[in-house]
Design an enzyme around this catalytic site. Structure first.
Site, PDB file in Angstrom:
ATOM      1  N   LYS A  34       5.278  10.258   7.902  1.00 39.06           N
ATOM      2  CA  LYS A  34       5.142   9.953   9.417  1.00 39.06           C
ATOM      3  C   LYS A  34       6.047  10.267  10.339  1.00 39.06           C
ATOM      4  O   LYS A  34       5.919  11.431  10.940  1.00 39.06           O
ATOM      5  CB  LYS A  34       4.815   8.361   9.383  1.00 39.06           C
ATOM      6  N   TYR A  53       0.935  -1.340   0.014  1.00 36.91           N
ATOM      7  CA  TYR A  53       0.020  -0.169  -0.108  1.00 36.91           C
ATOM      8  C   TYR A  53       0.804   1.431  -0.031  1.00 36.91           C
ATOM      9  O   TYR A  53       1.816   1.239   0.878  1.00 36.91           O
ATOM     10  CB  TYR A  53      -0.872  -0.124   1.305  1.00 36.91           C
ATOM     11  N   ASP A 109       9.547   2.854  -0.672  1.00 34.34           N
ATOM     12  CA  ASP A 109       8.435   3.456   0.211  1.00 34.34           C
ATOM     13  C   ASP A 109       8.926   3.403   1.587  1.00 34.34           C
ATOM     14  O   ASP A 109       8.740   2.100   2.131  1.00 34.34           O
ATOM     15  CB  ASP A 109       7.142   3.064  -0.249  1.00 34.34           C
TER      16      ASP A 109
HETATM   17  N1  HOZ Z   1      -3.040   2.706   5.952  1.00 34.06           N
HETATM   18  C1  HOZ Z   1      -1.905   3.289   6.964  1.00 34.06           C
HETATM   19  C2  HOZ Z   1      -1.404   2.327   7.971  1.00 34.06           C
HETATM   20  N2  HOZ Z   1      -1.457   0.880   7.344  1.00 34.06           N
HETATM   21  C3  HOZ Z   1      -2.392   4.771   7.532  1.00 34.06           C
HETATM   22  C4  HOZ Z   1      -3.670   4.732   8.073  1.00 34.06           C
HETATM   23  C5  HOZ Z   1      -4.896   4.974   7.301  1.00 34.06           C
HETATM   24  O1  HOZ Z   1      -4.892   4.438   6.376  1.00 34.06           O
HETATM   25  O2  HOZ Z   1      -5.526   5.601   7.857  1.00 34.06           O
END
Ligand code: HOZ
Length: 427
Positions: free
Chosen positions: A267, A144, A239
């Protein structure tokens, strides 16, 4: 179910905000429940609007590596805010941040700040396409990289959680330019480069995939990726939004001795304020506007409060022993969990590196998202709710990774393990 302030707020939120949340993973759908609402947070703990306190293993999904509301960051934000909260004109903190990033991450010769990890990966993809003059990108199933169009194909995190790894609203013509591959599979990588090598602008890869559980590269996999991309003139976008500055000053590229062309960050470098960044080889970065033809911009990019918060956080991490401590408490957690599940005779794998950890209820090497999906999610759900009831907040999805902070004491970890032990003892 008892009506609580959280349940009332959620009912109201659902009438005003899609799904009641501003980001899908917060909706607790993958654990078949409703989220709670947070009133305040300090150190390793969060407190909900009904006054219940929890040991928190999310830390805002990674940014809060010092714990919640650390005094140093609060003080720095307060001080900086007195000089104004946003200018839309360059400020000295941006230069200091760029200097720090380039010193800590040697592959990054130049860097541009953004407001989120999504913006960082999206911009890096555009830059890679502009630089190479090619259109196709390669990504890995279950990875992701935020929610930009070209990257919401076979995506992990919330997209995977809700069974929609390919989002509606992404034109098929865009998705066709994204080639997806299983992670940790060298043969498929070679096949794709043999077929499309001259059309591929970049391979984007999570440094350690952490949005379909927490998966590690097999021996030699990253080296093979680097070799094959160089042969075909494609870039590698690493990433490190989750892992950067969290696992080491130089992130996974330092740990794995990997040399990417571009890196996406976020982050931790924002100290809890909205931030992202992408950077890399100067000859590539110089293609960005205003020097080059690749357009990229942001009203709030390089925001002084985010820069100051992030720099203060990095200063604290620069203190001797910070990463060592995080690795120790991470190992304490992982070893303790393994012991509990082993004694209970539960098939499991606990993957951990530094302050990141993930549990799987399957006894098999976790190679990629396919292995992650083989596990019994029912066990995870039962554990999640049992822990929450007892005041321990784990990620509300088996696809998400847990985060430990500098504010978590060894006693916090012991208390957490006691909770897990008492939860599984009842089964
Ligand atoms: N998806 C991210 C953490 N794996 C950030 C959290 C989000 O999407 O709100």
């Amino acid at each position: 179910m008892n009506e609580t302030l959280s349940s009332k707020l959620f009912a109201k939120a659902k009438t005003l905000i899609p799904g009641g949340v501003n980001s899908p993973v917060r909706a607790f759908r993958n654990v078949d429940g409703d989220p709670f609402f947070i009133q305040r947070a300090k150190g390793s703990r969060i407190e909900d609007v009904d006054g219940k306190s929890y040991l928190d293993y999310i830390g805002s999904w990674g940014p809060n590596i010092l714990g919640h509301a650390p005094n140093a960051i609060i003080g720095a934000i307060h001080q900086a805010a007195k000089d104004g909260v946003s200018y839309g004109i360059p400020n000295p903190h941006e230069v200091k941040m760029a200097q720090r990033i380039t010193e800590w991450v040697p592959s990054v010769e130049k860097v541009r700040m953004t407001n989120s990890g999504t913006e960082a990966t999206m911009s890096a993809i555009r830059l890679a396409r502009g630089f190479t003059g090619r259109d196709k990108i390669v990504k890995f199933e279950g990875c992701y990289h935020g929610h930009a169009d070209s990257l919401l194909v076979a995506a992990g995190s919330g997209a995977l959680t809700f069974g929609e790894p390919d989002s509606a609203g992404v034109p098929a013509s865009f998705a066709r330019e994204t080639i997806t591959l299983p992670y940790n599979n060298v043969e498929r990588l070679e096949e794709v480069f043999a077929q499309y090598g001259e059309q591929i602008a970049a391979v984007i890869i999570e440094s350690y995939p952490a949005n379909a559980g927490l998966v590690f590269p097999r021996e030699g996999y990253l080296a093979k990726l680097r070799e094959i991309t160089r042969v075909h003139g494609a870039l590698v976008i690493f990433d490190e939004v989750m892992t950067g500055f969290r696992l080491a000053r130089g992130g996974v590229q330092e740990l794995e001795d990997f040399d990417p062309d571009l890196t996406a960050m976020g982050k931790v470098i924002g100290g809890g304020l909205p931030v992202g960044a992408f950077g890399g080889r100067a000859d590539i970065m110089d293609q960005l506007a205003p020097d080059g033809p690749v357009y990229q911009a942001g009203t709030l990019s390089g925001n002084p409060l985010a820069m100051v918060a992030g720099l203060t956080q990095l200063d604290e991490l620069a203190q001797a022993g910070a990463y060592e401590y995080l690795a120790q408490v991470g190992a304490q957690m992982a070893d303790g969990l393994r012991k509990i599940f082993t004694e209970k005779g539960m098939p499991h794998r606990v993957n951990q590196v530094g302050s990141m950890f993930c549990l799987y209820f399957i006894d098999e090497e976790i190679v990629n998202v396919d292995t992650v999906q083989k596990q019994d999610f029912g066990i995870f759900k039962k554990l999640f709710w049992g822990c929450l009831e007892a005041g321990v907040y784990l990620a509300p999805s088996p696809y998400e990774t847990g985060f430990i902070s500098m504010a978590h004491t060894r006693e916090d970890i012991d208390d957490t393990l006691d909770v897990v032990e008492s939860v599984v003892a009842k089964w």
